[in-house]
Design an enzyme around this catalytic site. Structure first.
Site, PDB file in Angstrom:
ATOM      1  N   LYS A 124      -4.474  -9.997   9.868  1.00 21.57           N
ATOM      2  CA  LYS A 124      -3.877  -9.136   8.838  1.00 21.57           C
ATOM      3  C   LYS A 124      -5.015  -8.565   8.016  1.00 21.57           C
ATOM      4  O   LYS A 124      -6.072  -9.194   7.909  1.00 21.57           O
ATOM      5  CB  LYS A 124      -2.966  -9.966   7.918  1.00 21.57           C
ATOM      6  CG  LYS A 124      -1.962  -9.135   7.156  1.00 21.57           C
ATOM      7  CD  LYS A 124      -0.711  -8.891   7.976  1.00 21.57           C
ATOM      8  CE  LYS A 124       0.255  -7.957   7.312  1.00 21.57           C
ATOM      9  NZ  LYS A 124       1.545  -7.920   8.033  1.00 21.57           N
ATOM     10  N   ASP A 164       1.858  -1.851   7.448  1.00 24.81           N
ATOM     11  CA  ASP A 164       2.566  -2.834   6.620  1.00 24.81           C
ATOM     12  C   ASP A 164       2.847  -2.089   5.310  1.00 24.81           C
ATOM     13  O   ASP A 164       2.877  -0.845   5.319  1.00 24.81           O
ATOM     14  CB  ASP A 164       1.704  -4.093   6.399  1.00 24.81           C
ATOM     15  CG  ASP A 164       2.505  -5.263   5.824  1.00 24.81           C
ATOM     16  OD1 ASP A 164       3.238  -5.919   6.587  1.00 24.81           O
ATOM     17  OD2 ASP A 164       2.427  -5.523   4.603  1.00 24.81           O
TER      18      ASP A 164
HETATM   19  P1  NDP Z   1       6.837   0.025   2.884  1.00 21.84           P
HETATM   20  O1  NDP Z   1       5.572   0.299   2.151  1.00 21.84           O
HETATM   21  O2  NDP Z   1       7.352   1.035   3.827  1.00 21.84           O
HETATM   22  O3  NDP Z   1       8.006  -0.314   1.850  1.00 21.84           O
HETATM   23  C1  NDP Z   1       7.857  -1.365   0.952  1.00 21.84           C
HETATM   24  C2  NDP Z   1       9.083  -1.411   0.056  1.00 21.84           C
HETATM   25  O4  NDP Z   1       9.050  -2.589  -0.725  1.00 21.84           O
HETATM   26  C3  NDP Z   1       9.119  -0.261  -0.939  1.00 21.84           C
HETATM   27  O5  NDP Z   1      10.448   0.030  -1.235  1.00 21.84           O
HETATM   28  C4  NDP Z   1       8.379  -0.849  -2.136  1.00 21.84           C
HETATM   29  O6  NDP Z   1       8.671  -0.219  -3.371  1.00 21.84           O
HETATM   30  C5  NDP Z   1       8.873  -2.277  -2.110  1.00 21.84           C
HETATM   31  N1  NDP Z   1       7.840  -3.140  -2.683  1.00 21.84           N
HETATM   32  C6  NDP Z   1       6.598  -3.361  -2.198  1.00 21.84           C
HETATM   33  N2  NDP Z   1       5.909  -4.200  -2.978  1.00 21.84           N
HETATM   34  C7  NDP Z   1       6.739  -4.497  -3.988  1.00 21.84           C
HETATM   35  C8  NDP Z   1       6.608  -5.328  -5.114  1.00 21.84           C
HETATM   36  N3  NDP Z   1       5.476  -6.010  -5.360  1.00 21.84           N
HETATM   37  N4  NDP Z   1       7.683  -5.421  -5.946  1.00 21.84           N
HETATM   38  C9  NDP Z   1       8.826  -4.731  -5.696  1.00 21.84           C
HETATM   39  N5  NDP Z   1       9.003  -3.927  -4.637  1.00 21.84           N
HETATM   40  C10 NDP Z   1       7.974  -3.823  -3.801  1.00 21.84           C
HETATM   41  O7  NDP Z   1       6.597  -1.374   3.618  1.00 21.84           O
HETATM   42  P2  NDP Z   1       7.391  -2.016   4.847  1.00 21.84           P
HETATM   43  O8  NDP Z   1       8.819  -1.630   4.800  1.00 21.84           O
HETATM   44  O9  NDP Z   1       6.601  -1.764   6.067  1.00 21.84           O
HETATM   45  O10 NDP Z   1       7.238  -3.561   4.523  1.00 21.84           O
HETATM   46  C11 NDP Z   1       8.210  -4.297   3.768  1.00 21.84           C
HETATM   47  C12 NDP Z   1       8.079  -5.771   4.073  1.00 21.84           C
HETATM   48  O11 NDP Z   1       8.291  -5.985   5.469  1.00 21.84           O
HETATM   49  C13 NDP Z   1       6.714  -6.396   3.774  1.00 21.84           C
HETATM   50  O12 NDP Z   1       6.900  -7.736   3.391  1.00 21.84           O
HETATM   51  C14 NDP Z   1       6.023  -6.361   5.131  1.00 21.84           C
HETATM   52  O13 NDP Z   1       5.008  -7.326   5.222  1.00 21.84           O
HETATM   53  C15 NDP Z   1       7.190  -6.675   6.041  1.00 21.84           C
HETATM   54  N6  NDP Z   1       7.070  -6.293   7.442  1.00 21.84           N
HETATM   55  C16 NDP Z   1       6.741  -5.019   7.814  1.00 21.84           C
HETATM   56  C17 NDP Z   1       6.667  -4.686   9.160  1.00 21.84           C
HETATM   57  C18 NDP Z   1       6.393  -3.307   9.611  1.00 21.84           C
HETATM   58  O14 NDP Z   1       6.386  -3.096  10.829  1.00 21.84           O
HETATM   59  N7  NDP Z   1       6.181  -2.338   8.751  1.00 21.84           N
HETATM   60  C19 NDP Z   1       6.889  -5.698  10.204  1.00 21.84           C
HETATM   61  C20 NDP Z   1       7.299  -6.989   9.705  1.00 21.84           C
HETATM   62  C21 NDP Z   1       7.360  -7.256   8.370  1.00 21.84           C
HETATM   63  P3  NDP Z   1       7.564   0.714  -4.058  1.00 21.84           P
HETATM   64  O15 NDP Z   1       7.469   1.915  -3.176  1.00 21.84           O
HETATM   65  O16 NDP Z   1       8.092   1.003  -5.415  1.00 21.84           O
HETATM   66  O17 NDP Z   1       6.291  -0.079  -4.090  1.00 21.84           O
HETATM   67  O1  2IT Z   2       4.155  -8.170   9.437  1.00 20.34           O
HETATM   68  C1  2IT Z   2       4.164  -7.580  10.545  1.00 20.34           C
HETATM   69  O2  2IT Z   2       4.570  -8.141  11.571  1.00 20.34           O
HETATM   70  C2  2IT Z   2       3.692  -6.198  10.599  1.00 20.34           C
HETATM   71  N1  2IT Z   2       3.348  -5.642   9.561  1.00 20.34           N
HETATM   72  C3  2IT Z   2       3.600  -5.500  11.916  1.00 20.34           C
HETATM   73  C4  2IT Z   2       2.338  -5.868  12.639  1.00 20.34           C
HETATM   74  C5  2IT Z   2       2.047  -5.099  13.891  1.00 20.34           C
HETATM   75  O3  2IT Z   2       0.952  -5.331  14.439  1.00 20.34           O
HETATM   76  O4  2IT Z   2       2.860  -4.297  14.368  1.00 20.34           O
END
Ligand code: NDP
Ligand code: 2IT
Length: 451
Positions: A124, A164
């Site tokens: 990561k 992420d």
């Molecule tokens: P994005 O940046 O697309 O969206 C993040 C969302 O969460 C936004 O709505 C953001 O609001 C909110 N957010 C982030 N940090 C905070 C915080 N500290 N407090 C309140 N709201 C917060 O990210 P993803 O959708 O990609 O990721 C969301 C979660 O999913 C994370 O935990 C990530 O690790 C996990 N994840 C992502 C994967 C992926 O493929 N993208 C795969 C597996 C897990 P704002 O815009 O206001 O900050």
């Molecule tokens: O938390 C996660 O699994 C991710 N942000 C996706 C990682 C990836 O390599 O697709």
């Protein structure tokens, strides 16, 4: 009961790294019976080795903003474990990013990637850079400076980053362009690429869709289905958007979405048309979720209240909950509200969104609980499928990728239950995920000798 020596050592060697301690403690508690019953894991100190990153990189990222001022950020890449494949995992750009958060995420990623059944190690990375309010040109210059250092540590057979929080299609594009320019090679060094330049269909959708497929599998064990179920979703980014989309397609009723400023509640349900508004708002206009309530009068926006001890998003009456924003966003009080309101199931879209009190409360109240390392693994699994397509030079249709994703989520689901059952944890998905991931990586580490 006194804290296990192994956990005390982790705390002493990684002072102040609260999120990392939390993730390590959860896994350790699940795998204790595995360690007790298998001398080889104790003899070769497998867990003690797993909590030390194979390599941790920390570097300066200097760049210039649109006013011509020099900005200095921190860049990181944690290469946690390569026992079963090259390091794989996302990059997070958010002002809260620090070594503890990235080590917890990298540690979780090792187990998650093992669960996918694909040959992927765990890593990561990211930066404390905040993309909010930055112009495209600023984001591009930051990404180029970040890659100027990162490029020498990654490669399509070595370490393959992805997105992420704060890293989506735009950032992956700038990072990929910079890598290609510096290394003079066009390889699948990043996943989540645009479809015209090596990306996979369904990768953007995969985490959210996979999460809902996992929840369907859980409900099927109770002879239930998502149709008609009221659902609470947090976040409004990549994971939340496609979780909401698949819930709509499954006949469920997603009622909430949020960002760091607050949440919207739409009692009638978020429809595909309303979701398209969220996608445009967040992905193109980069606006705030409150605009949803300005646009759709059926919805109410509630701002975040400073110092609140619980999040009102989780206190609405619903059947299922899908936290898809960030770590520790659900606490014990939130989980008690869910229990009172008859929530049946919580599946994590984010990484570690439930704190330990929340998890205990869910389990005590017999709410079905899926840990992120199992239920959000569809994203990285589809990254694995993107890598296979890049290596083979072939590309699959949306239907083909989606079918494979559904199969992978079903396998993860079944393997979690099998592992939990084998070690006396009943139908505890968290214990099962930790055990199944651990055994695979641990056996591989032992086979490869000590390093
Ligand atoms: P994005 O940046 O697309 O969206 C993040 C969302 O969460 C936004 O709505 C953001 O609001 C909110 N957010 C982030 N940090 C905070 C915080 N500290 N407090 C309140 N709201 C917060 O990210 P993803 O959708 O990609 O990721 C969301 C979660 O999913 C994370 O935990 C990530 O690790 C996990 N994840 C992502 C994967 C992926 O493929 N993208 C795969 C597996 C897990 P704002 O815009 O206001 O900050
Ligand atoms: O938390 C996660 O699994 C991710 N942000 C996706 C990682 C990836 O390599 O697709």
């Amino acid at each position: 009961m006194s804290k296990e020596i192994i956990l005390k050592q982790v705390e002493a060697r990684n002072p102040g790294e609260m999120e990392f301690h939390q993730a390590v403690t959860e896994v350790y508690e699940s795998i204790k019976p595995v360690l007790d019953q298998n001398e080889k894991y104790r003899k070769f100190k497998v867990f003690e080795r797993m909590v030390e990153p194979e390599r941790a990189l920390y570097f300066r990222v200097a760049w210039e903003n649109d006013k011509g001022e020099v900005q200095v950020n921190r860049g990181f890449r944690i290469q946690m474990n390569s026992a079963i494949g090259p390091y794989k995992g996302g990059l997070r750009f958010h002002p809260s990013v620090n070594i503890s958060i990235l080590k917890f995420l990298a540690f979780e990623q090792v187990f998650k990637n093992a669960l996918t059944g694909l040959p992927l190690g765990g890593g990561k990375g990211g930066s404390d850079f905040d993309p909010k309010g930055k112009s495209d040109a600023e984001v591009m210059r930051f990404c180029q400076s970040f890659m100027l250092e990162l490029n020498r540590h990654i490669g399509h057979r070595t370490d393959i980053p992805a997105g992420d929080i704060g890293v989506g299609g735009r950032e992956i594009g700038y990072l990929f362009g910079a890598f290609k320019k510096i290394q003079n090679e066009f390889t699948g060094v990043l996943t989540g690429k645009g479809i015209e330049w090596g990306g996979s269909l369904i990768r953007p959708e995969a985490t959210g869709y996979g999460l809902v497929y996992f929840a369907k599998n859980m409900l099927e064990t109770k002879k239930k289905a998502l149709k008609g179920m009221k659902c609470l979703v947090s976040g409004s980014g990549n994971v939340a958007q496609f979780a909401i989309e698949k819930l709509i397609q499954s006949g469920a009723v997603p009622m909430t979405a949020s960002d760091s400023s607050g949440y919207i509640f739409d009692e009638g349900g978020i429809t595909q048309e309303k979701l398209d508004f969220i996608k445009d708002l967040k992905n193109n206009r980069r606006g705030r979720i409150s605009e949803y309530a300005d646009k759709f009068k059926s919805a109410v926006f509630t701002p975040v209240e400073e110092g609140a001890t619980s999040n009102p998003l989780w206190s609405h009456k619903a059947d299922c909950a899908f936290p898809c924003a960030t770590q520790n966003e659900v606490n014990g009080e939130d989980a008690s509200h869910m229990a009172k309101n008859g929530v049946l199931l919580l599946a994590e879209g984010a990484n570690m969104p439930c704190d330990p009190d929340a998890i205990n409360t869910l389990l005590e109240n017999h709410i079905m609980y899926a840990p992120g390392k199992a239920s959000n693994a569809g994203g990285v699994a589809t990254s694995g499928l993107e890598m296979v397509q890049n290596f083979s030079g072939m590309s699959w249709t949306s239907e083909e990728v989606d079918q494979k994703l559904q199969g992978i989520m079903k396998n993860i689901h079944d393997n979690c239950l099998k592992a939990a059952e084998k070690y006396g944890f009943g139908n505890n998905y968290m214990a099962g995920a930790n055990i199944a991931g651990f055994v695979k990586v641990a056996d591989s580490m032992i086979a490869q000798g000590m390093y």
